[in-house]
Write a protein that holds these residues in place. Structure first.
Motif, PDB file in Angstrom:
ATOM      1  N   LEU A  77     -14.017   3.708   1.831  1.00  0.00           N
ATOM      2  CA  LEU A  77     -14.536   4.983   2.324  1.00  0.00           C
ATOM      3  C   LEU A  77     -13.530   6.109   2.116  1.00  0.00           C
ATOM      4  O   LEU A  77     -12.322   5.908   2.251  1.00  0.00           O
ATOM      5  CB  LEU A  77     -14.867   4.883   3.812  1.00  0.00           C
ATOM      6  CG  LEU A  77     -15.864   3.799   4.235  1.00  0.00           C
ATOM      7  CD1 LEU A  77     -16.051   3.836   5.751  1.00  0.00           C
ATOM      8  CD2 LEU A  77     -17.197   3.974   3.533  1.00  0.00           C
ATOM      9  N   HIS A  78     -14.051   7.271   1.803  1.00  0.00           N
ATOM     10  CA  HIS A  78     -13.221   8.462   1.650  1.00  0.00           C
ATOM     11  C   HIS A  78     -13.788   9.552   2.550  1.00  0.00           C
ATOM     12  O   HIS A  78     -14.895  10.041   2.323  1.00  0.00           O
ATOM     13  CB  HIS A  78     -13.236   8.925   0.184  1.00  0.00           C
ATOM     14  CG  HIS A  78     -12.470  10.181  -0.056  1.00  0.00           C
ATOM     15  ND1 HIS A  78     -12.819  11.100  -1.026  1.00  0.00           N
ATOM     16  CD2 HIS A  78     -11.365  10.693   0.548  1.00  0.00           C
ATOM     17  CE1 HIS A  78     -11.970  12.101  -1.001  1.00  0.00           C
ATOM     18  NE2 HIS A  78     -11.076  11.884  -0.061  1.00  0.00           N
ATOM     19  N   LEU A  79     -13.033   9.917   3.588  1.00  0.00           N
ATOM     20  CA  LEU A  79     -13.453  10.986   4.490  1.00  0.00           C
ATOM     21  C   LEU A  79     -13.115  12.318   3.825  1.00  0.00           C
ATOM     22  O   LEU A  79     -12.191  13.032   4.225  1.00  0.00           O
ATOM     23  CB  LEU A  79     -12.751  10.846   5.844  1.00  0.00           C
ATOM     24  CG  LEU A  79     -12.954   9.500   6.552  1.00  0.00           C
ATOM     25  CD1 LEU A  79     -12.181   9.478   7.871  1.00  0.00           C
ATOM     26  CD2 LEU A  79     -14.432   9.229   6.795  1.00  0.00           C
ATOM     27  N   LEU A  98      -3.507   4.554  -2.078  1.00  0.00           N
ATOM     28  CA  LEU A  98      -4.551   5.168  -1.262  1.00  0.00           C
ATOM     29  C   LEU A  98      -4.159   6.579  -0.870  1.00  0.00           C
ATOM     30  O   LEU A  98      -2.982   6.953  -0.921  1.00  0.00           O
ATOM     31  CB  LEU A  98      -4.792   4.358   0.019  1.00  0.00           C
ATOM     32  CG  LEU A  98      -5.446   2.985  -0.095  1.00  0.00           C
ATOM     33  CD1 LEU A  98      -5.571   2.364   1.287  1.00  0.00           C
ATOM     34  CD2 LEU A  98      -6.813   3.072  -0.762  1.00  0.00           C
ATOM     35  N   ASP A  99      -5.161   7.370  -0.455  1.00  0.00           N
ATOM     36  CA  ASP A  99      -4.914   8.663   0.156  1.00  0.00           C
ATOM     37  C   ASP A  99      -4.990   8.512   1.667  1.00  0.00           C
ATOM     38  O   ASP A  99      -5.533   7.527   2.184  1.00  0.00           O
ATOM     39  CB  ASP A  99      -5.944   9.690  -0.315  1.00  0.00           C
ATOM     40  CG  ASP A  99      -5.725  10.083  -1.773  1.00  0.00           C
ATOM     41  OD1 ASP A  99      -4.594   9.939  -2.269  1.00  0.00           O
ATOM     42  OD2 ASP A  99      -6.696  10.531  -2.414  1.00  0.00           O
ATOM     43  N   SER A 100      -4.492   9.509   2.367  1.00  0.00           N
ATOM     44  CA  SER A 100      -4.422   9.421   3.830  1.00  0.00           C
ATOM     45  C   SER A 100      -5.767   9.634   4.508  1.00  0.00           C
ATOM     46  O   SER A 100      -5.860   9.572   5.738  1.00  0.00           O
ATOM     47  CB  SER A 100      -3.424  10.450   4.363  1.00  0.00           C
ATOM     48  OG  SER A 100      -3.821  11.765   3.996  1.00  0.00           O
ATOM     49  N   VAL A 122       0.861  -1.187   0.000  1.00  0.00           N
ATOM     50  CA  VAL A 122       0.000   0.000   0.000  1.00  0.00           C
ATOM     51  C   VAL A 122       0.893   1.231   0.000  1.00  0.00           C
ATOM     52  O   VAL A 122       1.880   1.293   0.738  1.00  0.00           O
ATOM     53  CB  VAL A 122      -0.918   0.025   1.237  1.00  0.00           C
ATOM     54  CG1 VAL A 122      -1.843   1.241   1.184  1.00  0.00           C
ATOM     55  CG2 VAL A 122      -1.729  -1.261   1.327  1.00  0.00           C
ATOM     56  N   VAL A 123       0.562   2.210  -0.846  1.00  0.00           N
ATOM     57  CA  VAL A 123       1.369   3.430  -0.951  1.00  0.00           C
ATOM     58  C   VAL A 123       0.480   4.642  -0.687  1.00  0.00           C
ATOM     59  O   VAL A 123      -0.563   4.809  -1.318  1.00  0.00           O
ATOM     60  CB  VAL A 123       2.029   3.538  -2.339  1.00  0.00           C
ATOM     61  CG1 VAL A 123       2.821   4.839  -2.446  1.00  0.00           C
ATOM     62  CG2 VAL A 123       2.949   2.345  -2.586  1.00  0.00           C
ATOM     63  N   ILE A 124       0.906   5.500   0.254  1.00  0.00           N
ATOM     64  CA  ILE A 124       0.115   6.655   0.685  1.00  0.00           C
ATOM     65  C   ILE A 124       0.993   7.898   0.729  1.00  0.00           C
ATOM     66  O   ILE A 124       2.109   7.866   1.269  1.00  0.00           O
ATOM     67  CB  ILE A 124      -0.481   6.414   2.090  1.00  0.00           C
ATOM     68  CG1 ILE A 124      -1.345   5.157   2.111  1.00  0.00           C
ATOM     69  CG2 ILE A 124      -1.293   7.623   2.550  1.00  0.00           C
ATOM     70  CD1 ILE A 124      -1.817   4.772   3.505  1.00  0.00           C
ATOM     71  N   SER A 151      -2.818  14.162  10.063  1.00  0.00           N
ATOM     72  CA  SER A 151      -3.118  13.535  11.349  1.00  0.00           C
ATOM     73  C   SER A 151      -4.616  13.382  11.637  1.00  0.00           C
ATOM     74  O   SER A 151      -5.010  12.530  12.425  1.00  0.00           O
ATOM     75  CB  SER A 151      -2.456  14.327  12.492  1.00  0.00           C
ATOM     76  OG  SER A 151      -2.943  15.654  12.529  1.00  0.00           O
ATOM     77  N   LYS A 152      -5.453  14.196  11.016  1.00  0.00           N
ATOM     78  CA  LYS A 152      -6.894  14.132  11.312  1.00  0.00           C
ATOM     79  C   LYS A 152      -7.517  12.807  10.870  1.00  0.00           C
ATOM     80  O   LYS A 152      -8.487  12.346  11.466  1.00  0.00           O
ATOM     81  CB  LYS A 152      -7.625  15.295  10.637  1.00  0.00           C
ATOM     82  CG  LYS A 152      -7.375  16.641  11.277  1.00  0.00           C
ATOM     83  CD  LYS A 152      -8.426  17.666  10.881  1.00  0.00           C
ATOM     84  CE  LYS A 152      -8.431  17.958   9.401  1.00  0.00           C
ATOM     85  NZ  LYS A 152      -9.394  19.042   9.052  1.00  0.00           N
ATOM     86  N   THR A 153      -6.972  12.205   9.830  1.00  0.00           N
ATOM     87  CA  THR A 153      -7.591  10.995   9.272  1.00  0.00           C
ATOM     88  C   THR A 153      -6.662   9.789   9.197  1.00  0.00           C
ATOM     89  O   THR A 153      -7.124   8.662   9.026  1.00  0.00           O
ATOM     90  CB  THR A 153      -8.113  11.275   7.848  1.00  0.00           C
ATOM     91  OG1 THR A 153      -7.011  11.750   7.040  1.00  0.00           O
ATOM     92  CG2 THR A 153      -9.211  12.336   7.866  1.00  0.00           C
ATOM     93  N   LEU A 154      -5.367  10.009   9.308  1.00  0.00           N
ATOM     94  CA  LEU A 154      -4.400   8.943   9.017  1.00  0.00           C
ATOM     95  C   LEU A 154      -4.561   7.721   9.912  1.00  0.00           C
ATOM     96  O   LEU A 154      -4.395   6.583   9.455  1.00  0.00           O
ATOM     97  CB  LEU A 154      -2.977   9.492   9.144  1.00  0.00           C
ATOM     98  CG  LEU A 154      -1.858   8.507   8.771  1.00  0.00           C
ATOM     99  CD1 LEU A 154      -1.976   8.046   7.328  1.00  0.00           C
ATOM    100  CD2 LEU A 154      -0.489   9.141   9.019  1.00  0.00           C
TER     101      LEU A 154
END
Length: 243
Positions: free
Chosen positions: A165-167, A80-82, A6-8, A14-17
């Motif tokens: 899911l994407h926050l 993925l995104d963080s 997985v690459v991010i 920090s709010k979502t990681l």
């Protein structure tokens, strides 16, 4: 999951990681490519033994993703995104995939969460992205923003059944932050072009009309209105820099 890395990309994530990393505990390797975070991003990663930290410059999203991918031990990459979270159902589905064909890429459906609610319309309700691929055959375009996996006529695209899911937006400040960041990158990508004020206004108004009416954003209630206004503002600030 030993055959998939997985690459991010991270920067003050920090709010979502933490939620993202908690969903990736079954993966053997998670590459975090950080471009100078000053919050608790790197501290959060210390709690997870499968994390490999790479500190580097941000070259724009496309080139930065390709740079990060080069540090992965495996050929198969899950990008993925963080602020994105895998569900257990999707993880199980991924673990059962046949990865013998290097020409295949896997498209995943992203469920966008805006201010605590899943968005069904507004251009975000049918959001499919190629995120799982073999790095020996495929890579991201070098776009500063809106990067995508470059495919060819021999590419086989397989859609997975389960979504992630994407926050996307946690609070109203996220709208402003993303408008500023993405409009600046988009303008930089088009810096050799010039536009008239009338063109800027028309593009901005159409962005609102498309999101709120053509893409049925009004069915998402007040969130749909916020998304439509945000898209219009983003388009305005993207092009107003190029007058």
């Amino acid at each position: 999951m030993i055959h998939i890395s997985v690459v991010i990309l991270t920067f003050n994530s920090s709010k979502t990681l933490q939620k993202t990393l908690q969903s990736l505990y079954k993966f053997h390797q998670v590459i975090i490519y950080d471009s100078g975070s000053t919050d608790d991003t790197l501290k959060i990663t210390q709690a997870y033994p499968n994390i490999k930290i790479i500190n580097g410059e941000f070259y724009g999203f496309g080139k930065s993703r390709n740079t990060a991918i080069s540090f992965a031990e495996t050929n198969w990459i899950l990008s993925l995104d963080s602020d994105e979270i895998l569900t257990e159902a999707l993880i199980t589905e991924i673990s059962n995939l046949n990865l013998n064909d290097e020409n295949i890429v896997f498209s995943l459906k992203r469920d966008n969460i805006v201010l605590g609610k899943k968005i069904k319309y507004s251009g975000l309700g049918n959001d499919w992205l190629i995120r799982l691929f073999n790095k020996q055959r495929y890579h991201f375009s070098d776009n500063l923003v809106h990067e995508k996996i470059l495919i060819n006529k021999n590419t086989k695209i397989q859609k997975l059944k389960n979504s992630f899911l994407h926050l996307a937006i946690l609070d109203s400040n996220d709208f402003l932050t993303k408008i500023s960041k993405y409009s600046k990158l988009s303008a930089e990508e088009k810096k050799d072009k010039k536009y008239s004020l009338s063109y800027v206004l028309i593009k901005s108004m159409f962005a609102f009309i498309r999101t709120y009416f053509l893409q049925l954003g009004f069915l998402d209630g007040w969130r749909g209105l916020l998304i439509a206004v945000s898209n219009a503002n983003g388009r305005f600030y993207r092009y107003i820099r190029l007058i």
